[in-house]
Design a protein around this motif. Structure first.
Motif, PDB file in Angstrom:
ATOM      1  N   TYR A 143       6.779   6.716  -0.009  1.00 13.42           N
ATOM      2  CA  TYR A 143       6.132   5.608   0.701  1.00 13.42           C
ATOM      3  C   TYR A 143       4.681   5.974   1.017  1.00 13.42           C
ATOM      4  N   ILE A 190      11.909  -8.203  -3.845  1.00 12.86           N
ATOM      5  CA  ILE A 190      11.768  -6.754  -3.986  1.00 12.86           C
ATOM      6  C   ILE A 190      12.829  -6.326  -4.984  1.00 12.86           C
ATOM      7  N   CYS A 191      12.423  -5.587  -5.987  1.00 14.76           N
ATOM      8  CA  CYS A 191      13.346  -5.133  -7.035  1.00 14.76           C
ATOM      9  C   CYS A 191      14.102  -6.309  -7.660  1.00 14.76           C
ATOM     10  N   ASP A 230      11.095  -1.404   2.150  1.00  9.92           N
ATOM     11  CA  ASP A 230      10.430  -1.396   0.842  1.00  9.92           C
ATOM     12  C   ASP A 230       9.397  -2.524   0.747  1.00  9.92           C
ATOM     13  N   LYS A 231       9.785  -3.708   1.192  1.00 13.02           N
ATOM     14  CA  LYS A 231       8.906  -4.872   1.121  1.00 13.02           C
ATOM     15  C   LYS A 231       7.666  -4.669   1.989  1.00 13.02           C
ATOM     16  N   ALA A 285       0.617  -1.687   0.527  1.00 10.13           N
ATOM     17  CA  ALA A 285      -0.058  -1.240  -0.694  1.00 10.13           C
ATOM     18  C   ALA A 285      -0.847  -2.371  -1.356  1.00 10.13           C
ATOM     19  N   LYS A 286      -0.431  -3.607  -1.135  1.00  8.22           N
ATOM     20  CA  LYS A 286      -1.137  -4.753  -1.719  1.00  8.22           C
ATOM     21  C   LYS A 286      -2.327  -5.194  -0.880  1.00  8.22           C
ATOM     22  N   LYS A 342       2.523   6.009  -2.174  1.00  9.52           N
ATOM     23  CA  LYS A 342       2.236   4.651  -2.623  1.00  9.52           C
ATOM     24  C   LYS A 342       1.117   4.032  -1.787  1.00  9.52           C
ATOM     25  N   ASP A 385       5.348  -2.313   0.294  1.00 11.33           N
ATOM     26  CA  ASP A 385       4.682  -3.031  -0.802  1.00 11.33           C
ATOM     27  C   ASP A 385       3.531  -3.884  -0.273  1.00 11.33           C
ATOM     28  N   GLU A 386       3.771  -4.587   0.821  1.00 11.99           N
ATOM     29  CA  GLU A 386       2.722  -5.425   1.406  1.00 11.99           C
ATOM     30  C   GLU A 386       1.536  -4.573   1.841  1.00 11.99           C
ATOM     31  N   LYS A 438      -3.354   3.352  -2.711  1.00  6.74           N
ATOM     32  CA  LYS A 438      -4.027   2.063  -2.528  1.00  6.74           C
ATOM     33  C   LYS A 438      -4.999   2.081  -1.352  1.00  6.74           C
TER      34      LYS A 438
END
Length: 116
Positions: free
Chosen positions: A18, A78-79, A98-99, A105-106, A21, A102-103, A25
């Motif tokens: 995590y 997610i996935c 996870d979500k 990292a985005k 990742k 991801d947010e 970013k």
């Protein structure tokens, strides 16, 4: 069988992923920790205890002080699965984390990630 293997993964092996990742970013470990604290109710000390104890994912989430009530506001895929449609509560909590990562990292703001 696959589900049990997934839940048996040590959180201490996933946590650095995590962070990697996020850092790739331009985000920080502190932001990852803030997300984990918000979602699970752990604090700095209790999170470190879980990491040092090498608890598995299932234990990590089962022992979480309190899953944030606003976690149900987390939506999206997610996935390949819509997180809000995952029936298994433990799997949904894992995918919430996870979500959120991801947010992060985005490039979403922490305010939006933490559903404020």
């Amino acid at each position: 069988m696959e589900r049990e293997r997934f839940f048996a993964m040590p959180f201490s092996r996933i946590y650095p992923l995590y962070i990697q990742k996020a850092e790739r970013k331009g985000r920080t470990k502190d932001e990852v920790n803030e997300i984990i604290y918000w979602l699970t109710g752990y604090d700095e000390h209790s999170l470190q205890q879980q990491i040092d104890s090498e608890v598995n994912l299932e234990t990590f989430f089962r022992q979480a002080p309190s899953i944030n009530p606003n976690a149900s506001l987390i939506k999206g895929t997610i996935c390949g699965h819509r997180v809000e449609e995952i029936e298994d509560e433990l799997m949904r909590q894992i995918r919430y984390l996870d979500k959120l990562i991801d947010e992060l990292a985005k490039g979403k703001t922490m305010e939006k990630i933490l559903r404020k």
